[in-house]
Design a protein around this motif. Structure first.
Motif, PDB file in Angstrom:
ATOM      1  N   LEU A 138       2.086  12.470  -2.966  1.00 11.83           N
ATOM      2  CA  LEU A 138       1.090  13.534  -2.865  1.00 11.83           C
ATOM      3  C   LEU A 138       0.243  13.540  -4.125  1.00 11.83           C
ATOM      4  CD1 LEU A 138       3.145  16.672  -1.677  1.00 11.83           C
ATOM      5  CD2 LEU A 138       2.002  14.957  -0.246  1.00 11.83           C
ATOM      6  N   PHE A 139      -1.090  13.605  -3.948  1.00  8.79           N
ATOM      7  CA  PHE A 139      -1.955  14.000  -5.057  1.00  8.79           C
ATOM      8  C   PHE A 139      -2.199  15.493  -4.848  1.00  8.79           C
ATOM      9  CE2 PHE A 139      -2.866   9.466  -4.957  1.00  8.79           C
ATOM     10  CZ  PHE A 139      -2.813   9.164  -6.317  1.00  8.79           C
ATOM     11  N   LEU A 140      -1.588  16.287  -5.677  1.00 10.21           N
ATOM     12  CA  LEU A 140      -1.508  17.721  -5.384  1.00 10.21           C
ATOM     13  C   LEU A 140      -2.236  18.565  -6.431  1.00 10.21           C
ATOM     14  CD1 LEU A 140      -0.299  20.043  -3.702  1.00 10.21           C
ATOM     15  CD2 LEU A 140       1.837  19.755  -4.967  1.00 10.21           C
ATOM     16  N   ASP A 141      -3.209  19.313  -5.972  1.00 10.47           N
ATOM     17  CA  ASP A 141      -3.895  20.280  -6.839  1.00 10.47           C
ATOM     18  C   ASP A 141      -2.968  21.474  -7.040  1.00 10.47           C
ATOM     19  OD1 ASP A 141      -5.823  21.669  -8.256  1.00 10.47           O
ATOM     20  OD2 ASP A 141      -6.854  22.395  -6.455  1.00 10.47           O
ATOM     21  N   ILE A 142      -3.037  22.090  -8.187  1.00  7.77           N
ATOM     22  CA  ILE A 142      -2.139  23.230  -8.418  1.00  7.77           C
ATOM     23  C   ILE A 142      -2.762  24.538  -7.960  1.00  7.77           C
ATOM     24  CG2 ILE A 142      -0.919  24.570 -10.162  1.00  7.77           C
ATOM     25  CD1 ILE A 142      -0.585  21.934 -11.710  1.00  7.77           C
ATOM     26  N   ASN A 194      -0.014  28.044  -4.112  1.00  6.53           N
ATOM     27  CA  ASN A 194      -0.392  26.992  -5.053  1.00  6.53           C
ATOM     28  C   ASN A 194       0.504  25.770  -4.872  1.00  6.53           C
ATOM     29  OD1 ASN A 194       1.994  27.324  -6.534  1.00  6.53           O
ATOM     30  ND2 ASN A 194       1.043  28.858  -7.865  1.00  6.53           N
ATOM     31  N   GLY A 195       0.254  24.762  -5.661  1.00  8.08           N
ATOM     32  CA  GLY A 195       0.974  23.499  -5.521  1.00  8.08           C
ATOM     33  C   GLY A 195       2.486  23.633  -5.655  1.00  8.08           C
ATOM     34  N   MET A 232       0.841  -1.207   0.000  1.00 10.55           N
ATOM     35  CA  MET A 232       0.000   0.000   0.000  1.00 10.55           C
ATOM     36  C   MET A 232       0.874   1.254   0.000  1.00 10.55           C
ATOM     37  SD  MET A 232      -3.309  -0.782   0.283  1.00 10.55           S
ATOM     38  CE  MET A 232      -4.411  -0.046   1.467  1.00 10.55           C
ATOM     39  N   ILE A 233       0.529   2.144  -0.868  1.00  9.29           N
ATOM     40  CA  ILE A 233       1.290   3.398  -0.966  1.00  9.29           C
ATOM     41  C   ILE A 233       0.635   4.432  -0.078  1.00  9.29           C
ATOM     42  CG2 ILE A 233       2.141   5.178  -2.528  1.00  9.29           C
ATOM     43  CD1 ILE A 233       1.596   2.999  -4.789  1.00  9.29           C
ATOM     44  N   ARG A 234       1.453   5.047   0.765  1.00 10.95           N
ATOM     45  CA  ARG A 234       0.896   6.000   1.721  1.00 10.95           C
ATOM     46  C   ARG A 234       0.770   7.369   1.042  1.00 10.95           C
ATOM     47  NH1 ARG A 234       4.092   7.040   5.612  1.00 10.95           N
ATOM     48  NH2 ARG A 234       2.675   7.106   7.373  1.00 10.95           N
ATOM     49  N   ALA A 235      -0.475   7.788   0.843  1.00  6.15           N
ATOM     50  CA  ALA A 235      -0.703   8.987   0.013  1.00  6.15           C
ATOM     51  C   ALA A 235      -1.480  10.055   0.761  1.00  6.15           C
ATOM     52  CB  ALA A 235      -1.447   8.614  -1.260  1.00  6.15           C
ATOM     53  N   LEU A 236      -1.224  11.295   0.369  1.00  6.66           N
ATOM     54  CA  LEU A 236      -1.930  12.447   0.934  1.00  6.66           C
ATOM     55  C   LEU A 236      -2.588  13.224  -0.211  1.00  6.66           C
ATOM     56  CD1 LEU A 236      -2.233  13.927   3.715  1.00  6.66           C
ATOM     57  CD2 LEU A 236      -0.291  15.336   3.014  1.00  6.66           C
ATOM     58  N   ILE A 237      -3.840  13.605  -0.011  1.00  7.93           N
ATOM     59  CA  ILE A 237      -4.553  14.366  -1.043  1.00  7.93           C
ATOM     60  C   ILE A 237      -4.590  15.833  -0.642  1.00  7.93           C
ATOM     61  CG2 ILE A 237      -6.795  14.726  -2.157  1.00  7.93           C
ATOM     62  CD1 ILE A 237      -7.296  11.700  -1.700  1.00  7.93           C
ATOM     63  N   ILE A 238      -4.220  16.710  -1.582  1.00 12.70           N
ATOM     64  CA  ILE A 238      -4.238  18.148  -1.276  1.00 12.70           C
ATOM     65  C   ILE A 238      -5.027  18.868  -2.365  1.00 12.70           C
ATOM     66  CG2 ILE A 238      -2.844  20.183  -0.804  1.00 12.70           C
ATOM     67  CD1 ILE A 238      -0.506  18.047  -0.366  1.00 12.70           C
ATOM     68  N   ASP A 239      -6.181  19.392  -1.983  1.00 20.08           N
ATOM     69  CA  ASP A 239      -7.042  20.106  -2.934  1.00 20.08           C
ATOM     70  C   ASP A 239      -7.945  21.018  -2.129  1.00 20.08           C
ATOM     71  OD1 ASP A 239      -9.110  20.853  -4.805  1.00 20.08           O
ATOM     72  OD2 ASP A 239      -8.430  19.179  -6.051  1.00 20.08           O
ATOM     73  N   ASP A 240      -8.147  22.231  -2.611  1.00 18.88           N
ATOM     74  CA  ASP A 240      -8.944  23.174  -1.818  1.00 18.88           C
ATOM     75  C   ASP A 240     -10.443  22.924  -1.950  1.00 18.88           C
ATOM     76  OD1 ASP A 240      -8.641  24.102  -4.518  1.00 18.88           O
ATOM     77  OD2 ASP A 240      -9.602  25.973  -3.887  1.00 18.88           O
ATOM     78  N   GLU A 241     -10.854  22.156  -2.972  1.00 18.06           N
ATOM     79  CA  GLU A 241     -12.284  21.940  -3.158  1.00 18.06           C
ATOM     80  C   GLU A 241     -12.721  20.624  -2.541  1.00 18.06           C
ATOM     81  OE1 GLU A 241     -13.535  22.461  -7.214  1.00 18.06           O
ATOM     82  OE2 GLU A 241     -11.961  23.974  -7.464  1.00 18.06           O
TER      83      GLU A 241
END
Lengths: 236, 557
Positions: A51-55, A61-62, A1-10
């Motif tokens: 990171l799943f990173l929104d720009i 910003n990202g 399992m890949i340890r991931a973080l989601i970053i998005d303002d919406e």
């Protein structure tokens, strides 16, 4: 399992991505962050691999978030954006991958494979981060961007890192090391950085130590170790 | 007594010659002001001749000559200054001296002195800053009177035997003083009248030129079309009084006004060889009606006999011609010829200007289109992404959002024309705001306070959309906490204010520094309603950004 973080303002965008990621079964989602400051804290505490990173995010910003992360904590990054123009730039930054909103599950699977491959090979993420022109500081309920040129000096104490400017002191999440590496501020002591433009005079003391007097009248300590570097920087 | 009449006869001869002179181009020298070398030389020759002529036409009397020599010398001084006066006086004096007689020497001296007196009067008036007085007949009269009195004194002083001199002066003094003074006054009054006529003609000509330019430029600024051409041809014909005026483009006659319009019609192709030559060689073609006759290619009974064809230029290209025609019965005035040429130059400049304006407006339009195209993909993909998330939880809301999205794009795509009602504009941004509210969730609230009286007010299309987009993009989307947008429309002191306010205060720039969309809105409003209307930006950093649109409250809403 890949340890991931989601970053998005919406919120909807975060939920949708969480959903899609969960469906792949390849990730352990450590959490979702709505802004860069929150994300920076989570990166330090959770140390995600990806990171799943929104720009496009408010205030920072990202790309700016990436510039704030210490090298040794830098995770792999997949940009998630609705904007094609940024996708190109993201590619130049040698990001691992990028996804366009709305994200299709098939495309996400390709990303999963890429990430697994990178982690298997043990590649260390190294992104060409931009230097920081502003230092994001916590200010009431907002994030204040302090221009580096306005900073007189920076010091750390038990409560954290503080920027001193003519307007007052500000608390920042960034480490002294990041500030030293990504801005023009110079280290003068283990706990101090100084803006060379703000130095009024350097007084040499008997024991190989020194003191900096700033233009605003503050006195900063200079340790033996950093005095030499300071002299080189200032062409003394 | 008979002597005085005889002297007047001599004067009359001189006056006739002076009249002819005043009609000649040499007359231009007499406009007053500083003389050039050539003009000086010309005046010297002319006035010396007058003076010498005065001697020759004189009447031999008692071994001397009763004459009108003084006129030339005094006037030379009066018109050309002391040096010219002295030179003419000396020349005529030497000439008189060479003729002999017991007054030869005294007359030679006195003529020189007379020229000098004219010159001194000139100096006096110029120094007193009254040069226009030089052409006053009374001044000429007085100067000559003094000069002649002085001459008599000199004769008495220098001529010997004294007894003969006294006898002579008794006879000639009164006739010569009168004849010379009046002659000089007449001469100068003639010169003055001639000058006035010329000034008046010049003034009338300039006034006409300005009037035509003024009337036609307004018409031409609407573009170069058959309709504007017709109006212009009419104006030019009225103002110049020529027989007919035609305006053509490269192919056909756009407008024809005046004599011969029974067979010269708008829409006819350009056929005359002169028009074709003007178009081809980009030069003015003049058919004077004498050496070359204007031959109408359409009708043998055409009354037109002379023509001036002037090419109209745009950049380097000839785009058409303006032709002025006179009938066979009339002379083509030189004045109208130079006038037509000047007019074509002005028109060419105006054409260039209106093309520039046209391109500028095209650019504006394409910028507007670009703006629409630019904004929408971002908005579209973010919205689709939102809907994909919403559809998992709330199918009804998702359907609602899809409807709003369709509404927004449908109105965006089919919007045409320049004005819409405030109601329509609000409905358009309403869809947009509903979608953004779903996207940002609790982070965005929108309040509207609209004066219901204003809902049918016509406003320029796309006035509100860029403002709302800005408030979202640079305001709310950049805010970490609760974002608030207010949309208001109200009346204030006879002005309509429509405003969009946000609580982010993160985009604090004056209107010039704003994005293309905002600047375009401002520019379009100012173009339509005047510079007192348009956009203003009021900003308190981190607190609020308030964008106000001011529009006139019009009765015909």
């Amino acid at each position: 399992m890949i340890r991931a973080l989601i970053i998005d303002d919406e919120q909807h965008a975060r939920e949708e991505l969480e959903h899609l990621i969960a469906e792949t079964g390849a990730f352990e989602v450590l959490g979702s962050c709505a802004n860069a400051i929150d994300a920076l804290r989570r990166i330090r505490t959770e140390k995600p691999e990806l990171l799943f990173l929104d720009i496009e995010m408010p205030v920072l910003n990202g790309f700016e978030l990436l510039a704030m992360i210490e090298d040794e904590l830098m995770p792999h990054v997949v940009f998630v954006t609705a904007y094609n123009e940024h996708a190109l730039k993201a590619f130049e930054e040698k990001t691992l991958d990028y996804l366009l909103k709305p994200v299709s599950p098939e495309r996400l699977l390709k990303t999963v494979n890429k990430v697994r491959e990178a982690i298997r090979r043990g590649e260390l993420p190294r992104y060409q981060v931009e230097s920081l022109r502003h230092v994001p500081c916590q200010f009431a309920n907002r994030i204040k961007l302090v221009p580096v040129a306005d900073v007189e000096y920076v010091f750390s104490d038990l409560t954290g890192i503080h920027l001193v400017t003519a307007e007052g002191q500000f608390f920042t999440e960034l480490t002294l090391k990041v500030l030293e590496e990504r801005t023009s501020l110079l280290r003068c002591q283990r706990q101090y950085l100084v803006n060379s433009e703000m130095i009024d005079e350097i007084r040499l003391l008997d024991n190989g130590l020194a003191e900096i007097k700033t233009r605003l009248g503050n006195t900063l300590p200079v340790s033996r170790r950093y005095l030499r570097q300071l002299k080189v920087h200032l062409d003394l | 007594m008979s002597l005085i009449f005889q002297l007047f006869q001599q004067t009359a001869v001189i006056i006739v010659i002076a009249y002819l002179f005043s009609k000649s181009p040499a007359m231009d020298c007499l406009s007053g002001g500083r003389l050039q070398r050539r003009q000086w030389l010309l005046l010297y020759i002319v006035f010396s001749s007058f003076s010498i002529l005065g001697t020759y036409t004189g009447l031999p009397i008692q071994g001397a000559i009763a004459n009108t020599r003084a006129i030339g010398a005094v006037l030379a001084g009066l018109i050309g200054g002391p040096i010219l006066g002295l030179s003419v006086g000396l020349t005529a004096g030497l000439h008189r001296f060479s003729l002999g007689g017991f007054t030869a020497f005294s007359c030679g001296v006195s003529t020189t002195v007379e020229g000098l007196i004219g010159g001194l009067v000139y100096l006096y008036l110029v120094r007193r800053k009254k040069p226009e007085q030089l052409f006053h007949p009374f001044v000429a009269f007085s100067a000559t009177l003094i000069a002649e009195v002085l001459q008599m004194s000199i004769i008495l002083l220098l001529a010997r035997p004294f007894g003969d001199a006294v006898a002579l002066v008794k006879v000639i003094a009164v006739p010569m003083i009168c004849a010379n003074s009046i002659g000089a006054a007449l001469f100068i009054s003639m010169v003055r009248d001639q000058k006035r006529v010329r000034d008046k003609v010049g003034a009338r000509f300039s006034a006409k030129a300005f009037s035509v330019a003024d009337r036609t430029l307004g018409i031409l600024s609407r573009g170069f079309s058959p309709e504007t051409a017709r109006e212009m041809a009419e104006v030019i014909r009225q103002e110049t009084g020529v027989g007919a005026v035609a305006i053509t483009d490269r192919e056909e006659i756009l407008a024809f006004s005046g004599i011969g319009d029974d067979h010269h019609h708008a829409g006819n192709p350009v056929v005359t060889k002169w028009s074709r030559q003007a178009l081809r060689e980009n030069k003015v073609v003049f058919v004077d009606g004498y050496d070359e006759h204007f031959q109408c290619p359409l009708s043998n009974n055409c009354p037109l006999g002379s023509a001036l064809v002037v090419p109209l230029q745009l950049d380097q290209d000839v785009v058409g011609t303006i032709s002025l025609y006179e009938p066979k019965t009339k002379l083509f005035l030189n004045i109208n010829r130079s006038f037509g040429e000047g007019l074509a130059t002005i028109f060419s400049h105006q054409l260039l200007r209106s093309r520039f304006e046209e391109q500028k407006s095209l650019l504006n339009q394409s910028e507007l289109k670009l703006l629409q195209a630019q904004v929408n993909p971002h908005f579209l993909f973010n919205t689709l992404n939102t809907i994909m998330a919403v559809v998992r939880k709330d199918a009804d809301q998702a359907r609602e959002l899809l409807l709003q999205l369709s509404n927004f794009f449908r109105t965006n795509l089919k919007r045409e024309g320049n004005l819409v009602t405030l109601r329509e504009e609000l409905a358009h941004i309403g869809s947009y705001l509903e979608i953004e509210k779903a996207r940002f969730g609790e982070r965005l609230t929108v309040d509207q306070e609209i004066d219901p009286m204003l809902l049918d007010l016509k406003i320029p299309i796309f006035t509100l959309q860029p403002l709302i987009e800005n408030a979202i993009k640079h305001g709310i989307a950049d805010l970490l906490d609760q974002g608030q947008i207010w949309v208001r429309a109200y009346r204030q002191q006879g002005v309509v204010v429509i405003e969009v306010e946000d609580n982010a205060g993160s985009y604090c720039k004056p209107i010039d520094g704003q994005g293309l969309g905002m600047r375009l809105v401002d520019q379009r409003i100012k173009n339509v309603y005047g510079s007192e209307f348009g956009l203003t930006v009021d900003c308190e950093p981190q607190q609020k950004t308030l964008v106000q649109v001011k529009l006139p409250l019009r009765d015909d809403k």
